[in-house]
Design an enzyme around this catalytic site. Structure first.
Site, PDB file in Angstrom:
ATOM      1  N   ASP A 343       0.844  -1.184   0.000  1.00 30.07           N
ATOM      2  CA  ASP A 343       0.000   0.000   0.000  1.00 30.07           C
ATOM      3  C   ASP A 343       0.884   1.241   0.000  1.00 30.07           C
ATOM      4  OD1 ASP A 343      -2.465  -1.270  -0.041  1.00 30.07           O
ATOM      5  OD2 ASP A 343      -2.533  -1.460   2.141  1.00 30.07           O
ATOM      6  N   CYS A 429     -13.696  13.150  -6.156  1.00 30.46           N
ATOM      7  CA  CYS A 429     -15.030  13.326  -6.743  1.00 30.46           C
ATOM      8  C   CYS A 429     -16.011  13.658  -5.628  1.00 30.46           C
ATOM      9  CB  CYS A 429     -15.459  12.066  -7.491  1.00 30.46           C
ATOM     10  SG  CYS A 429     -14.497  11.704  -8.960  1.00 30.46           S
TER      11      CYS A 429
END
Length: 662
Positions: A343, A429
């Site tokens: 990650d 978004c």
């Protein structure tokens, strides 16, 4: 999972099929083909049984929880996330669409179940779905068929209950029973233009335009000019095209899409990719912090295809996922992508693999309420299905928003610790400042990058303004959701330039000349180059044919740095000749007196092959020398130089044509 939950999902499909004339779910185009509205796509013959099972599992996790005194139908325990197994992308999409439809009409379905006496039913209320077995495509799932048969036996009562609900709500169709905000969101999503980007690894822009023209498409200027088979080029990204939403099925059947030459993706991701590409120098690597959509990574690869840049993608956990992605990228022609299993927050800032990385693209998980089509966003960006519930409710809970903002801040601060990275592109978004401006400002105020490197500052994105958004600010790029685009937020953090790094005027002018900003000037060649390629200057005796040697960058630089003012004296004779349609004159320049001695290097160079001074010029020189001789102060007499001005275009019209003479 109780059978009552499956009642809702299967019942919804059954009711919709039996009342399609009321819900107005089909729209016919001018060719007679039938299209189904986005978010309410239900095939006439239904779906495979596995689709209903997956839809029920999704609905189990997103259904609206009610207070105990208002619970009408019990949906069982959803503490354990169900395992979803999809046959293909189509099955995955329709499963989410069914679940979202059930969520939107949850109140209506519960009311119909109770009014028709279908629920509660003691014969199936305690029945649960077992772990799904692997069936052949044509083999039915017994559990689904049993519930389907039960609901089919109540079809008359269900239809009557639905009619009573419509009368109660005075609704022309069941869509009017939905809240107004949901109806508007659906209308906007169904009307959104289709956004695609061109894979220039496989085809050039011009070839795409020619191919579309052969297929009957016409290019227009903007989305507002759409008229059936038309398309337009995006104003921000040169490789992004828009098509009318009604052409989706036809477009996806084109060879351009089948061969991965055109790829369907929301514009917000293209904006982020183009912003990152504009910050790269040749040979710079880029870090993509989240795997997100493989289309975003592929687009980044396509834009850097002709450079030596590498793209490092973080968070590819399994070898199976890595193999799948490599296969997809290979099919798209992408070759400069390297997958990392860690990650992003697990990778250290000094990782030797990332020492050439200069730009970092951070697209964190966000609330996503600015997206136009939530199902596409979930499928492409591996988003949380909880987005469907948030969209239906019109907001995100404070707890969820706080968790998302904290995670985004941690990731952005971790990105700022990479000392070799010079710029970060942050894009969401979301419509919430808590995930956008506030996250960026908190990260900048943290000073996490330390004192050994230049701090970050906000810089305007490559796309400085947006005609579709009135909320664009000076340093952020922001688009609000509208009928022609989804919303997005974009910020660029770049390191401040070191003030100790001085750039000479000559370097600045050289860069300007390379960009074509110094029209009429050339960069002076080195002495070695001059010896190899000596200048050849032709001279003419008459004044109208006098030679003009272009100024060099060095001359311009010396004249700019030295603060010597020039005084131009033009003889009356030359002025008289100029009045007789002569288009060029020689100007004689006498530099003003300087108080302090000036080195030769600060003086403008005398043009080579300069013609001797005229008598008038010599007289002017003698007067100047006489005045300087009378001066008692120590002054350096500056030699007169001749500067030939650029050609003057006179309004004289030659008998042969109307073009002005030079």
């Amino acid at each position: 999972m109780p059978g009552s939950k499956s009642n809702s999902v299967s019942l919804h499909e059954d009711v919709i099929n039996d009342t399609s004339d009321l819900s107005e779910m089909k729209i016919s185009d001018e060719k007679g083909s039938v299209e189904k509205r986005t978010m309410t796509l239900i095939e006439k013959n239904g779906y495979h049984d596995s689709v209903y099972i997956n839809a029920a599992k999704i609905f189990q996790g997103i259904h609206t929880e009610k207070r105990k005194d208002r619970i009408l139908v019990r949906y069982g325990d959803d503490s354990v996330s169900p395992m979803l197994t999809f046959k293909d992308e189509y099955s995955q999409r329709v499963s989410y669409e069914l679940a979202f439809n059930a969520l939107k009409y949850q109140d209506l379905l519960e009311e119909i179940l109770l009014d028709s006496c279908v629920y509660p039913c003691h014969s199936i209320v305690n029945r649960k779905f077992q772990a799904r077995e692997i069936f052949d495509e044509e083999e039915p799932v017994a559990e689904v068929r049993k519930i389907e048969g039960y609901l089919h036996s109540f079809r008359t009562k269900l239809a009557a209950a639905l009619a009573r609900c419509r009368i109660k709500h005075d609704a022309l169709s069941i869509e009017y029973i939905l809240p107004e905000t949901i109806r508007k969101q659906e209308q906007r999503a169904s009307a959104l233009p289709l956004c695609v980007w061109i894979n220039t690894c496989k085809i050039s822009l011009q070839d795409v335009f020619r191919d579309l023209e052969k297929k009957g498409f016409t290019r227009v200027e903007t989305v507002s000019d759409f008229d059936r088979y038309t398309y337009c080029v995006d104003q921000h990204c040169h490789d992004v095209l828009f098509f009318p939403s009604s052409l989706k099925e036809e477009l996806l059947n084109l060879d351009l899409f089948a061969d991965c030459k055109l790829l369907l993706q929301d514009k917000s991701r293209s904006l982020a990719v183009h912003s990152a590409r504009a910050l790269l120098n040749p040979g710079d690597d880029i870090i993509v912090a989240h795997i997100g959509s493989h289309l975003t990574i592929a687009h980044m690869s396509v834009l850097t295809n002709h450079s030596m840049s590498r793209i490092f993608v973080c968070g590819v956990k399994s070898s199976a996922k890595a193999a799948e992605l490599r296969n997809l990228f290979s099919h798209m022609g992408c070759k400069n992508i390297q997958l990392l299993h860690e990650d992003f927050t697990e990778i250290g800032p000094t990782d030797p693999r990332l020492q050439k990385a200069k730009v970092l693209l951070l697209l964190p998980q966000c609330s996503g309420l600015a997206v136009g089509n939530p199902i596409d966003f979930i499928l492409n960006e591996h988003g949380d299905a909880g987005l469907l519930r948030d969209l239906f409710q019109g907001s995100v809970s404070e707890d969820k928003l706080s968790i998302l903002a904290e995670r985004q801040l941690n990731e952005l601060m971790h990105a700022m610790k990479f000392n070799k990275v010079q710029a970060i592109v942050y894009c969401t978004c979301s419509v919430y400042p808590e995930e956008n401006e506030l996250v960026v400002k908190k990260a900048l105020e943290s000073g996490v990058e330390g004192n050994k490197v230049q701090p970050y500052r906000l810089t305007p994105p490559v796309f400085s303004t947006c005609s579709n958004s009135k909320t664009s600010t000076e340093i952020f790029f922001k688009m609000e959701p509208s009928e022609i685009s989804s919303g997005c937020f974009l910020a660029i953090l770049a390191r401040q330039k070191d003030s100790s790094e001085k750039v000479s005027v000559k370097d600045i002018l050289a860069r300007a000349a390379a960009k074509g900003l110094l029209d009429g000037m050339v960069v002076e060649k080195s002495k070695e180059e001059e010896k190899k390629h000596p200048k050849v200057t032709q001279r003419r005796s008459n004044i109208t044919g006098g030679s003009i040697e272009p100024k060099t960058v060095k001359d311009f630089c010396n004249q700019t740095v030295s603060t010597i003012k020039a005084e131009v004296s033009v003889s009356k004779a030359v002025s008289n000749i100029h009045q007789k349609n002569v288009n060029r004159t020689n100007s004689y320049v006498q530099l003003k007196k300087s108080i302090n001695p000036v080195s030769d290097t600060s003086l403008p160079k005398v043009l080579k092959h300069a013609s001797p001074l005229s008598s008038m010029g010599k007289a002017y020189e003698r007067q100047t020398l006489a005045r300087k001789a009378r001066a008692e102060h120590k002054r350096v007499v500056l030699k007169p130089v001749e500067i030939v001005l650029p050609p003057v275009i006179t309004p004289y019209v030659s008998p042969q044509g109307s073009k002005p003479r030079v």
